[in-house]
Structures are given as structure tokens and as C-alpha cells.
Write a protein that holds these residues in place. Structure first.
Motif, mmCIF file in Angstrom:
data_model
loop_
_atom_site.group_PDB
_atom_site.id
_atom_site.type_symbol
_atom_site.label_atom_id
_atom_site.label_comp_id
_atom_site.label_asym_id
_atom_site.label_seq_id
_atom_site.Cartn_x
_atom_site.Cartn_y
_atom_site.Cartn_z
ATOM 1 N N VAL A 1 26.942 15.357 119.920
ATOM 2 C CA VAL A 1 27.220 13.926 119.871
ATOM 3 C C VAL A 1 26.493 13.370 118.641
ATOM 4 N N VAL B 1 33.548 12.112 123.168
ATOM 5 C CA VAL B 1 32.535 11.476 122.313
ATOM 6 C C VAL B 1 32.996 10.071 121.932
ATOM 7 N N PHE C 1 31.425 12.398 128.187
ATOM 8 C CA PHE C 1 31.071 13.612 127.435
ATOM 9 C C PHE C 1 31.370 14.878 128.237
#
Length: 194
Positions: free
Chosen positions: A48, A62, A79
Motif C-alpha cells: 500500500v 488499494v 485491502f
């Protein structure tokens, strides 16, 4: 050459337009091999941006996870989604988008332009470089032999055009043409390849 076309177009029309081309579906509903180019595809272990120690399953995870709305901040649960479902977050449910947080713990909100470059493009490029190299080599070999048509729901290949969502198939095209510029010239100057 490589062409980007909308997946919603009828296959008969595409075959007439590109009779010698190989047509590949890069959407999440495409064939097992090429749907790996979809930003929804759960490659896993994707860093990330701007956040040490955080990883996501998909590029879209993301992008959606770092999105900040009027009524809701980031959602790191995005995520971890690995089935390509329920990743998107809507303005209908969360209010208008305020921007994308620059990292999980960041205080800065990036506008759409900056988020596209610093989050989406950076994350998608990481996937191309670290998860899809063998498939990219295969595409490169195919593109040097025949025209390719990449199907995507979005056809905007201009990173600076913020009026339309960006085509991830267009990003793959740019990536391949950077590796082998002759692909873009193949049809008009075929001798450059041989």
C-alpha cells in the motif's frame, strides 16, 4: 499494433474491424489468464503506497481502501478482499469523495489527479513489475507477430484525462510499447521488426 476496445462491443464487429488480430479480454470476467490484468484481481502482497507494513490483495482494493468520503474515512478492509466482489465504495452510500488519503496514517488528502498518479498508477505498475512479468513477455511476443486487441470496460488511455476512468488495458499497452517501441509502428512500417 495494440488496440484498446470496449468489452461491450459485439465480437462480430471487432472481428470485422481487426480480422487478423488476437482479441484478449482484460476484464475481471475475462479468461483465467488475462483477467490477471484486471485491477480487481487478487494477486496479494501488493504494498500500500505511503504505508510501511500494509499490503493489499488487489490494486482496486488499494484504490477503494484509501478513498475518503464526506461521511466515511478510509476502509482498510478493502485491502483484504480476494474474491473480486464488493470492493467498490459508492458516493450514494458514503457521500461525495473528498480525495484519497496519502497512506493509511497520512493526514494529507490527494486530489483525483495526484491520487491517480501516486496511488493507482504506482500500485498498478508494481503489479506489472512484480506479478505479471511472464504474462507480459508472452504478450510482447504475440504483439511482435500479430496485432492485439485488449478489451476493457474503460477505453481512456490518457492519464491526464480526468473526465473518464482510466483503462488498465491502456496501461498495459503503454508498458509493452515502452519495452518494444516497434510494436506501435508495426502496421505502418513492418520492416522495423525483421
Amino acid at each position: 499494433m495494440i488496440f484498446i476496445e470496449n468489452k461491450r462491443k459485439k465480437s462480430e464487429g471487432l472481428i470485422r474491424k481487426y480480422p487478423e488480430a488476437i482479441i484478449l479480454d482484460f476484464t475481471s470476467s475475462g479468461g483465467e489468464e488475462y483477467k490477471q490484468f484486471s485491477p480487481f484481481y487478487p494477486h496479494g502482497d501488493i504494498p500500500v503506497p505511503f504505508t510501511n507494513g500494509f499490503f493489499a490483495k488487489s490494486v482496486e482494493g488499494v484504490w477503494q481502501g484509501l478513498k475518503v468520503f464526506e461521511d466515511q474515512d478510509i476502509d482498510i478492509a478493502k485491502f483484504g478482499i480476494d474474491d473480486m466482489k464488493n470492493i467498490k465504495r459508492s458516493v450514494r452510500k458514503n457521500g461525495q469523495v473528498r480525495g484519497h488519503r496519502k497512506g493509511v496514517y497520512g493526514s494529507e488528502l490527494l486530489n483525483y489527479h495526484d491520487a491517480r498518479k501516486k496511488i493507482y498508477l504506482k500500485t498498478y505498475a508494481w503489479v506489472l513489475d512484480h506479478k505479471l512479468q511472464s504474462l507480459l513477455v508472452k504478450l510482447l511476443q504475440l504483439a511482435l507477430e500479430r496485432d492485439l486487441v485488449f478489451l476493457d470496460y474503460e477505453t481512456n488511455t490518457d492519464i491526464e484525462n480526468l473526465k473518464k476512468p482510466l483503462s488498465h488495458a491502456g496501461l498495459v499497452k503503454k508498458y509493452l510499447e515502452k519495452k518494444a517501441p516497434a510494436i506501435a509502428l508495426k502496421k505502418t512500417q513492418p520492416n522495423l521488426l525483421f
